[in-house]
Write an enzyme that holds these catalytic residues in place. Sequence first.
Site, short mmCIF file in Angstrom:
data_model
loop_
_atom_site.label_atom_id
_atom_site.label_comp_id
_atom_site.label_asym_id
_atom_site.label_seq_id
_atom_site.Cartn_x
_atom_site.Cartn_y
_atom_site.Cartn_z
N LYS A 193 0.84 -1.22 0.00
CA LYS A 193 0.00 0.00 0.00
C LYS A 193 0.86 1.26 0.00
O LYS A 193 0.61 2.20 -0.75
CB LYS A 193 -0.89 0.00 1.25
CG LYS A 193 -1.46 1.35 1.62
CD LYS A 193 -2.22 1.34 2.93
CE LYS A 193 -1.40 1.47 4.17
NZ LYS A 193 -1.10 2.82 4.66
N ASN A 194 1.90 1.27 0.84
CA ASN A 194 2.68 2.49 0.98
C ASN A 194 3.63 2.74 -0.19
O ASN A 194 4.20 3.82 -0.30
CB ASN A 194 3.43 2.49 2.31
CG ASN A 194 2.47 2.66 3.48
OD1 ASN A 194 1.31 3.03 3.28
ND2 ASN A 194 2.94 2.39 4.69
N CYS A 228 -4.24 12.68 13.92
CA CYS A 228 -4.33 11.27 13.61
C CYS A 228 -4.08 10.50 14.90
O CYS A 228 -3.40 11.00 15.79
CB CYS A 228 -3.26 10.99 12.55
SG CYS A 228 -2.81 9.30 12.34
N ARG A 239 1.59 14.31 13.77
CA ARG A 239 1.96 14.21 12.35
C ARG A 239 1.96 15.57 11.63
O ARG A 239 1.16 15.83 10.73
CB ARG A 239 1.08 13.19 11.64
CG ARG A 239 1.20 11.82 12.27
CD ARG A 239 0.44 10.76 11.54
NE ARG A 239 1.15 10.25 10.38
CZ ARG A 239 0.69 9.26 9.62
NH1 ARG A 239 -0.46 8.72 9.87
NH2 ARG A 239 1.38 8.85 8.58
N ASP A 299 5.47 0.23 11.87
CA ASP A 299 4.23 -0.41 11.41
C ASP A 299 4.11 -1.87 11.84
O ASP A 299 3.08 -2.51 11.57
CB ASP A 299 4.11 -0.29 9.87
CG ASP A 299 3.87 1.14 9.43
OD1 ASP A 299 3.51 1.97 10.28
OD2 ASP A 299 4.05 1.43 8.22
N ARG A 307 -8.25 -0.28 5.40
CA ARG A 307 -7.33 0.69 4.78
C ARG A 307 -6.01 0.03 4.42
O ARG A 307 -5.31 0.52 3.54
CB ARG A 307 -7.07 1.87 5.74
CG ARG A 307 -8.30 2.69 6.03
CD ARG A 307 -7.93 3.90 6.84
NE ARG A 307 -6.79 4.58 6.23
CZ ARG A 307 -5.94 5.35 6.88
NH1 ARG A 307 -6.09 5.54 8.18
NH2 ARG A 307 -4.94 5.92 6.26
N1 EPU Z 1 7.29 14.48 10.47
C1 EPU Z 1 7.44 15.79 10.86
N2 EPU Z 1 7.18 16.77 9.93
C2 EPU Z 1 6.78 16.48 8.67
C3 EPU Z 1 6.63 15.12 8.27
C4 EPU Z 1 6.91 14.14 9.21
O1 EPU Z 1 7.79 16.09 12.00
O2 EPU Z 1 6.57 17.42 7.87
C5 EPU Z 1 7.55 13.42 11.46
C6 EPU Z 1 6.31 12.57 11.76
O3 EPU Z 1 5.43 13.20 12.66
C7 EPU Z 1 6.93 11.31 12.30
C8 EPU Z 1 8.23 11.22 11.51
O4 EPU Z 1 8.46 12.50 10.94
O5 EPU Z 1 7.19 11.46 13.65
C9 EPU Z 1 8.25 10.19 10.41
O6 EPU Z 1 7.06 10.31 9.63
P1 EPU Z 1 7.05 10.03 8.06
O7 EPU Z 1 6.89 11.34 7.35
O8 EPU Z 1 8.21 9.18 7.72
O9 EPU Z 1 5.71 9.19 7.93
P2 EPU Z 1 4.67 9.27 6.76
O10 EPU Z 1 5.32 9.47 5.46
O11 EPU Z 1 3.57 10.19 7.16
C10 EPU Z 1 4.75 6.72 6.18
C11 EPU Z 1 3.78 5.58 6.12
C12 EPU Z 1 3.34 5.19 7.53
C13 EPU Z 1 4.59 4.77 8.30
C14 EPU Z 1 5.62 5.91 8.30
C15 EPU Z 1 6.93 5.56 8.97
C16 EPU Z 1 2.66 5.98 4.01
C17 EPU Z 1 1.43 6.34 3.28
N3 EPU Z 1 2.61 6.00 5.34
O12 EPU Z 1 4.07 7.79 6.82
O13 EPU Z 1 2.47 4.07 7.39
O14 EPU Z 1 4.24 4.45 9.62
O15 EPU Z 1 5.90 6.31 6.93
O16 EPU Z 1 7.52 4.47 8.34
O17 EPU Z 1 3.67 5.63 3.39
C18 EPU Z 1 0.72 2.63 7.99
O18 EPU Z 1 0.87 2.07 6.89
O19 EPU Z 1 0.00 2.14 8.91
C19 EPU Z 1 1.42 3.88 8.25
C20 EPU Z 1 1.07 4.71 9.22
#
Ligand code: EPU
Length: 417
Positions: free
Chosen positions: A22-23, A117, A122, A306, A398
Site C-alpha cells: 500500500k505504501n 491522527c 503528524r 508499522d 485501509r
Molecule cells: N514528520 C514531521 N514533519 C513532517 C513530516 C513528518 O515532524 O513534515 C515526522 C512525523 O510526525 C513522524 C516522523 O516524521 O514522527 C516520520 O514520519 P514520516 O513522514 O516518515 O511518515 P509518513 O510518510 O507520514 C509513512 C507511512 C506510515 C509509516 C511511516 C513511517 C505511508 C502512506 N505512510 O508515513 O504508514 O508508519 O511512513 O515508516 O507511506 C501505515 O501504513 O500504517 C502507516 C502509518
Amino acid sequence: MNKIIINGGKRLSGEIKIIGAKNAALPILFSTLLTDESTKITNVPSLTDIDVAVEFLNFIGKKTIKIDNIVNTFQSKNNYKYIAPYDLVKKMRASILVIGPLLARLKKAFVSFPGGCSIGDRPIDMHIDAFKKMGAEIFIKNGYIEAFANDGLKGANINLKIQSVGVTENILLSSVLADGVTVITNASCEPEVEDLINVLNSMGAKIIRQKTKKIVINGVKKLNGFNHRLIPDRIEAATYIIASAITKGEIFVKNVIPNHLRIILEKLKKSGLYIEETENVIHAKWTNNLCPQNIKTEVYPGFPTDVQAQWMVLMSLVDGESFIEENIFENRFMHVAELKRLGANIYINGKVVKINGVTKFSGAQVMMSDIRAGAALVLAGLAAEGKTIISRVYHLDRGYYMFEENLQRLGADIMRI
Ligand code: EPU
C-alpha cells in the site's frame, strides 16, 4: 457498523501470497500526474486507501480505473484541478503527496490541511519547508495549504531534520520536473521510496541515490508513461508471520522480498522462531522455546513502527520481560489499553513499554484505533481463548487486503458481521 468476531485458539498453518505494498502504491499513484501519457500499475491491493487515491486522481482530472489488482491511468492534457478538498484529504493523510506533482505541473496547489491522527500529531512542516526551498510560496488559509511556484520549482539542497518517508517522496515527486539539481540529504531509505524512484526513473527522470541517505535529482522537462509491478508489502508479510507464531503454527509466506524484512526476521530468529528463506518465500515455524526480545522502532533498515503493535502481541504471550521503544510516532500505543482487556501485562512509560509475558489471553470486546493497532488486535484475538469481538474494523480495510479470508484459509475462525 461492521464487527469482527474471532473464536480464538486455532493453530494457523498453510501458505499465503503477499500483494503489493500500500505504501508503495500511494506515491506511485500520485506520480501518474507527472505525465500526460497512460500508465499501468499491477499487483495493487484492493484497499480503501487505494480507492481514495483513485477517486482523488479522477477528481483532479486524471482518468483512472482500477479493475481487480490493476490500475490504469489514461492519456490526459495538463488541465488538472489544483484544489484537493477537505472531503478527500480527510479520508487519507497521504493525500499530502498530491502537492508535489501539482506544484511541478501547474505551479500551484491548494490542498486541505490534513488533520490529526490517532498515532500522533503528524505535522507537515518539513513538506512545507522543502517546497519553500525549491522556490514555492506557501500560505495556510481557511484550512488549506495554498502553494504557488509562479516561476516554476528550482532545484535545491534540502537536508531533512528527520528521515521522513512522505517528505522524501514529495520532494522526489516535485523535483523530477524542477529546473536544476535537487539534493536530498538525510533522505529515507524505505523500500517503498526505492520503488517510487524506480518508477520515476522508468518515466525518464534522472534520480541517483549517491549514498545511503543522499539522493540527487537532475530535473528533466517531460516524463513518459510507465508500466510497473509494485513491490510486496513487507508489513503485511510480517503480520502473517507473527499471526502464525502466536498460534503455534507454521506458515509459508510467498511473493515476498525477505531482505525487506531483515531486522524483523533477525528478531524473530533471536526470539526462537524457526525461519528459513529462499529468494521470495519465508517459511516460519513456532518452536516451544520462544523467548523475549527487546525492540526499538527506527527508520529503515531498523525495526518498522508499522510492526510495533503486532510485535507487542507476540511478546505479550512469551514468558519473560521485554521492552519496546517507539521512536517514530509519539502516540502509537493506543492498542495497549485494548490488549490489556484481553489479559496482557503491559506498562507504558513515555515512549517505552514494558511487557511481562502472560500464558494466555482471554477473549473480550475491543476497538481498533489505526491500521496496525487493528491488525494487532486481530492477532491477539486469534491467540485468545474464547470469543473476541472487535469494532471500528474500517481501519483494517485501509491496509490489509482480504485479511479475514486469508486468515480463514490458514485455519482461523474469524468472520465479519
Ligand atoms: N514528520 C514531521 N514533519 C513532517 C513530516 C513528518 O515532524 O513534515 C515526522 C512525523 O510526525 C513522524 C516522523 O516524521 O514522527 C516520520 O514520519 P514520516 O513522514 O516518515 O511518515 P509518513 O510518510 O507520514 C509513512 C507511512 C506510515 C509509516 C511511516 C513511517 C505511508 C502512506 N505512510 O508515513 O504508514 O508508519 O511512513 O515508516 O507511506 C501505515 O501504513 O500504517 C502507516 C502509518
